[in-house]
Design an enzyme around this catalytic site. Structure first.
Site, mmCIF file in Angstrom:
data_model
loop_
_atom_site.group_PDB
_atom_site.id
_atom_site.type_symbol
_atom_site.label_atom_id
_atom_site.label_comp_id
_atom_site.label_asym_id
_atom_site.label_seq_id
_atom_site.Cartn_x
_atom_site.Cartn_y
_atom_site.Cartn_z
ATOM 1 N N PRO A 198 46.576 40.066 28.618
ATOM 2 C CA PRO A 198 47.916 39.561 28.940
ATOM 3 C C PRO A 198 47.844 38.261 29.741
ATOM 4 O O PRO A 198 46.959 38.107 30.575
ATOM 5 C CB PRO A 198 48.520 40.665 29.809
ATOM 6 C CG PRO A 198 47.730 41.874 29.512
ATOM 7 C CD PRO A 198 46.361 41.434 29.103
ATOM 8 N N GLY B 96 47.968 33.249 27.172
ATOM 9 C CA GLY B 96 48.599 32.173 26.423
ATOM 10 C C GLY B 96 48.751 32.419 24.930
ATOM 11 O O GLY B 96 48.852 31.468 24.161
ATOM 12 N N LYS B 97 48.773 33.674 24.521
ATOM 13 C CA LYS B 97 48.939 33.966 23.091
ATOM 14 C C LYS B 97 50.313 33.514 22.599
ATOM 15 O O LYS B 97 50.425 32.796 21.603
ATOM 16 C CB LYS B 97 48.766 35.471 22.821
ATOM 17 C CG LYS B 97 47.386 35.983 23.177
ATOM 18 C CD LYS B 97 47.245 37.458 22.904
ATOM 19 C CE LYS B 97 48.122 38.331 23.784
ATOM 20 N NZ LYS B 97 47.787 38.214 25.215
ATOM 21 N N THR B 98 51.335 33.939 23.308
ATOM 22 C CA THR B 98 52.693 33.546 22.923
ATOM 23 C C THR B 98 52.846 32.032 23.019
ATOM 24 O O THR B 98 53.437 31.402 22.144
ATOM 25 C CB THR B 98 53.720 34.249 23.821
ATOM 26 O OG1 THR B 98 53.446 35.659 23.798
ATOM 27 C CG2 THR B 98 55.121 34.021 23.338
ATOM 28 N N HIS C 233 37.611 47.663 60.635
ATOM 29 C CA HIS C 233 37.439 48.022 59.229
ATOM 30 C C HIS C 233 37.039 46.793 58.400
ATOM 31 O O HIS C 233 36.036 46.795 57.698
ATOM 32 C CB HIS C 233 38.750 48.630 58.703
ATOM 33 C CG HIS C 233 38.726 49.035 57.276
ATOM 34 N ND1 HIS C 233 38.688 50.345 56.870
ATOM 35 C CD2 HIS C 233 38.740 48.309 56.128
ATOM 36 C CE1 HIS C 233 38.672 50.402 55.555
ATOM 37 N NE2 HIS C 233 38.716 49.171 55.069
ATOM 38 N N GLU C 234 37.803 45.732 58.559
ATOM 39 C CA GLU C 234 37.521 44.535 57.766
ATOM 40 C C GLU C 234 36.214 43.879 58.204
ATOM 41 O O GLU C 234 35.450 43.399 57.367
ATOM 42 C CB GLU C 234 38.674 43.528 57.861
ATOM 43 C CG GLU C 234 40.025 44.057 57.359
ATOM 44 C CD GLU C 234 40.003 44.566 55.924
ATOM 45 O OE1 GLU C 234 39.165 44.081 55.124
ATOM 46 O OE2 GLU C 234 40.797 45.463 55.593
ATOM 47 N N HIS D 206 33.441 45.676 56.448
ATOM 48 C CA HIS D 206 33.256 45.193 55.077
ATOM 49 C C HIS D 206 32.470 43.880 55.072
ATOM 50 O O HIS D 206 31.493 43.721 54.354
ATOM 51 C CB HIS D 206 34.611 44.887 54.422
ATOM 52 C CG HIS D 206 35.377 46.084 53.947
ATOM 53 N ND1 HIS D 206 34.809 47.078 53.182
ATOM 54 C CD2 HIS D 206 36.693 46.407 54.076
ATOM 55 C CE1 HIS D 206 35.747 47.975 52.895
ATOM 56 N NE2 HIS D 206 36.890 47.606 53.423
ATOM 57 N N ASP E 241 39.402 52.056 49.302
ATOM 58 C CA ASP E 241 37.980 51.734 49.179
ATOM 59 C C ASP E 241 37.231 52.900 48.560
ATOM 60 O O ASP E 241 36.386 52.723 47.686
ATOM 61 C CB ASP E 241 37.367 51.469 50.563
ATOM 62 C CG ASP E 241 37.969 50.250 51.230
ATOM 63 O OD1 ASP E 241 38.502 49.400 50.505
ATOM 64 O OD2 ASP E 241 37.901 50.165 52.471
HETATM 65 P P1 ADP Z 1 50.404 36.219 26.586
HETATM 66 O O1 ADP Z 1 51.363 36.081 25.463
HETATM 67 O O2 ADP Z 1 48.977 36.013 26.196
HETATM 68 O O3 ADP Z 1 50.570 37.455 27.402
HETATM 69 P P2 ADP Z 1 51.809 33.929 27.508
HETATM 70 O O4 ADP Z 1 51.556 33.008 26.395
HETATM 71 O O5 ADP Z 1 53.137 34.568 27.552
HETATM 72 O O6 ADP Z 1 50.681 35.039 27.605
HETATM 73 O O7 ADP Z 1 51.542 33.146 28.866
HETATM 74 C C1 ADP Z 1 52.433 33.204 29.936
HETATM 75 C C2 ADP Z 1 52.482 31.879 30.655
HETATM 76 O O8 ADP Z 1 51.244 31.582 31.265
HETATM 77 C C3 ADP Z 1 52.741 30.717 29.741
HETATM 78 O O9 ADP Z 1 54.099 30.524 29.551
HETATM 79 C C4 ADP Z 1 52.101 29.562 30.470
HETATM 80 O O10 ADP Z 1 52.980 29.041 31.432
HETATM 81 C C5 ADP Z 1 50.945 30.198 31.187
HETATM 82 N N1 ADP Z 1 49.687 30.037 30.434
HETATM 83 C C6 ADP Z 1 48.935 31.029 29.917
HETATM 84 N N2 ADP Z 1 47.835 30.521 29.329
HETATM 85 C C7 ADP Z 1 47.908 29.187 29.448
HETATM 86 C C8 ADP Z 1 47.067 28.107 29.029
HETATM 87 N N3 ADP Z 1 45.931 28.318 28.364
HETATM 88 N N4 ADP Z 1 47.458 26.848 29.335
HETATM 89 C C9 ADP Z 1 48.589 26.627 30.015
HETATM 90 N N5 ADP Z 1 49.422 27.583 30.437
HETATM 91 C C10 ADP Z 1 49.093 28.864 30.170
HETATM 92 ZN ZN ZN Z 2 38.721 48.514 53.168
HETATM 93 MG MG MG Z 3 52.889 37.353 24.958
#
Ligand code: ADP
Ligand code: ZN
Ligand code: MG
Length: 558
Positions: free
Chosen positions: A153, A156-158, A373-374, A377, A449
């Site tokens: 996710p 940048g697929k979309t 604690h920190e 670590h 942790d």
């Molecule tokens: P996916 O569909 O893979 O979940 P999105 O294409 O919706 O992810 O990406 C969400 C946003 O993240 C985009 O609108 C863009 O602003 C940013 N983003 C993701 N990948 C890139 C990339 N390679 N270059 C520039 N912006 C990116």
């Molecule tokens: Zn811790």
């Molecule tokens: Mg998407």
């Protein structure tokens, strides 16, 4: 009905009432009025003839008697008309909801996509297929029908698909998988038909199906009913794709982050046989993506993009876009004209762990526990050779965690070693141990942790084959069951004896890490106190301050 005699009052609920007095004067009252005989002037009640005609229809009475029936009837009519409305809506549902993008004014182009050079090249090829199909045809080359965009996710697929809409000078139809699966049975399939129809009419053209996993899941894998609809939709897509002949100039692009759950029929040759993979960006990719998103914002000179990229290992493109936006918001809130490194760095933390919780009050005692604690670590991490350098320690609450110690790998990693894992486990144990050593008391602060450590140790044994006793094999087949709310189910493919052995090994690995951490913290007791004290006053340590905290001589031994 006629009647003679003495009348005192007549309640009229008939059509008309006629009263005749002795002189022969006739009085008539209107209908549905309540009339008292005394209202009639000169009325001598003796010998009055009252002529009451047969009662008309008693509308009021009827209304009251039949009101319930009327209500029910009305409701029925209401529902009926609603249903009819829905039906005509259903007709519209059948029509594809795909949006058609015109290629005239592209809002997104390849230049908006950073770091994914290979994917962009592959996409460019697809554009070429569409525009010069003949060239391939002549040589007998088969142009792919379907292209699958794969990647986690936010990679940048979309975005890339939108860029294609801008780059390819052809009609572009876009629909999301979830839009297919809506309310009315049988609509998904007809939508697919409609979509492909339109696309073929406008060929050469592109169809983009986003989040295809919503419909393309393995058939028959659903739990309970209700997946018939999806199956029909999926089948229709397959039918349409098979129906393409060599002259059909339509290419389908589908995107998913769950290729593992896709129906194998989709992946068969002749369907989505082209894959384009979008990975999480590496350090250079992150730099480029940061630059793209910062390009329309005023950056101060002190913003070191190289350093930002280094600090954001594991960030997706979407995370980076979010980071730049957060930094801009922070700068605006501080009435600054430019975004400086301070805002960027703070935003890194925000994106990592949610917004800083300013309102939460922490008692001094709590703060002290968190500080130890920190420091625990950090100290363990510092002393172990295979752990990532400590970048920052803080006792300020962020998101779920009370304090945090951030370690940064020096480079992007694709494989990790057992030694790295062991040192990480010891580092995880360091927090809890510091509390134990100083306060001789256990707190709930270490629960996360412990959970992370247990998970990691378990993976080492059952998935990475890192246990000498159990050898290099995996135990248990893990499956993400998306239908069960993404719960991970495990198929046990081993018996109780092995199960016990796994438990023992996990215990041994964690026990060893615990011992390592204890040794380090006891040997560096003074340093632990020193760092915790610094943390109490400064709240956060990083950079030079952090180095000094680790190195400056203490008035004592170690
Ligand atoms: P996916 O569909 O893979 O979940 P999105 O294409 O919706 O992810 O990406 C969400 C946003 O993240 C985009 O609108 C863009 O602003 C940013 N983003 C993701 N990948 C890139 C990339 N390679 N270059 C520039 N912006 C990116
Ligand atoms: Zn811790
Ligand atoms: Mg998407």
């Amino acid at each position: 009905m006629s009647q003679e005699g003495i009348i005192e009052e007549i309640v009229v609920d008939q059509e008309t009432l006629t009263v005749t007095d002795r002189e022969g004067n006739v009085y008539e009252t209107g209908k549905e009025t309540e009339v008292s005989i005394y209202d009639i002037p000169n009325l001598n009640l003796e010998g009055v003839t009252v002529d009451i005609r047969p009662a008309g229809i008693d509308w009021g009475g009827i209304l009251i008697r039949f009101l319930p029936l009327l209500l029910i009837g009305g409701l029925l009519i209401f529902f009926f008309s609603q249903a009819r409305g829905a039906q005509s809506q259903a007709m519209n549902f059948g029509r594809s909801k795909a949006r058609k993008f015109s290629a005239v004014k592209p809002s997104v182009t390849f230049s908006n996509v950073a770091g994914a050079d290979e994917a962009k090249e592959d996409m460019q090829e697809i554009v070429e297929f569409l525009s010069t199909r003949e060239k391939f045809h002549v040589l007998g080359a088969k142009v792919p029908k379907g292209v699958l965009l794969l990647g986690p996710p936010g990679t940048g697929k979309t975005l890339l698909a939108k860029a294609i809409a801008g780059e390819a000078k052809v009609p572009f139809f876009s629909i999301s998988g979830s839009e297919f699966v809506e309310m009315f049975v049988g609509v998904g399939a007809s939508r697919v038909r409609d979509l492909f129809e339109q696309a073929k009419l406008d060929a050469p053209s592109l169809i983009f199906i986003d989040e295809i996993d919503a419909i393309g899941r393995q058939r028959g894998a659903g739990v309970g009913g209700g997946h018939d609809e999806r199956e029909q939709t999926l089948n229709q897509i397959l039918v349409e794709m098979d129906g393409f002949d060599t002259s059909t100039n339509v290419i389908i692009i589908a995107a998913t982050n769950r290729p593992d759950i896709l129906d194998s029929a989709l992946l068969r040759p002749g369907r989505f046989d082209r894959r384009i993979i979008l990975d999480m960006p590496d350090i250079n990719g992150r730099k480029e993506i940061f630059k793209i998103h910062a390009s329309d914002k005023p950056l101060a000179k002190d913003v070191d993009i190289e350093a930002v990229a280094k600090q954001t290992t594991g960030f997706s493109g979407a995370d980076l876009a979010n980071l730049v936006n957060e930094a801009a918001i922070l700068a605006a809130r501080r009435d600054k004209k430019e975004i400086s490194m301070a805002e960027v760095e703070e935003s890194v933390d925000r994106v990592l762990a949610g917004p800083e919780k300013k309102s939460r009050r922490i008692s001094t005692r709590e703060k002290e526990i968190i500080a130890y604690h920190e420091a625990g670590h950090a100290l363990v991490a510092r002393m172990l050779p295979n752990s990532d350098p400590v970048h920052k320690i803080s006792v300020v609450a962020r998101g779920m965690s009370l304090g945090h110690t951030r370690q940064l790998p020096t480079e992007d990693r694709y494989i990790e070693t057992a030694s790295q894992y062991r040192d990480r486990l010891a580092t995880l144990m360091g927090g809890r141990l510091a509390e134990e050593i100083i306060f001789n008391e256990l707190s709930t602060g270490a629960s996360n942790d412990i959970k992370v450590a247990t998970n990691l140790a378990n993976k080492m044994v059952t998935q990475y084959g890192m246990s000498a006793k159990l050898g290099p094999r995996t135990f248990g087949e893990r499956q993400d069951m998306i239908f069960l709310g993404r719960e991970v189910t495990e198929n046990r493919d081993y018996g109780n004896r092995i199960a016990n052995a796994i438990d023992d090994e996990v215990n041994a690995i964690i026990g060893e890490a615990y011992e390592t951490a204890r040794r380090i913290l006891i040997a560096n007791h003074k340093r632990l106190m020193h760092i915790s004290n610094l943390l109490m006053t400064r709240e956060g340590l990083e950079g030079d301050e952090l180095d000094r905290a680790f190195n400056e001589p203490l008035n004592g031994k170690k």
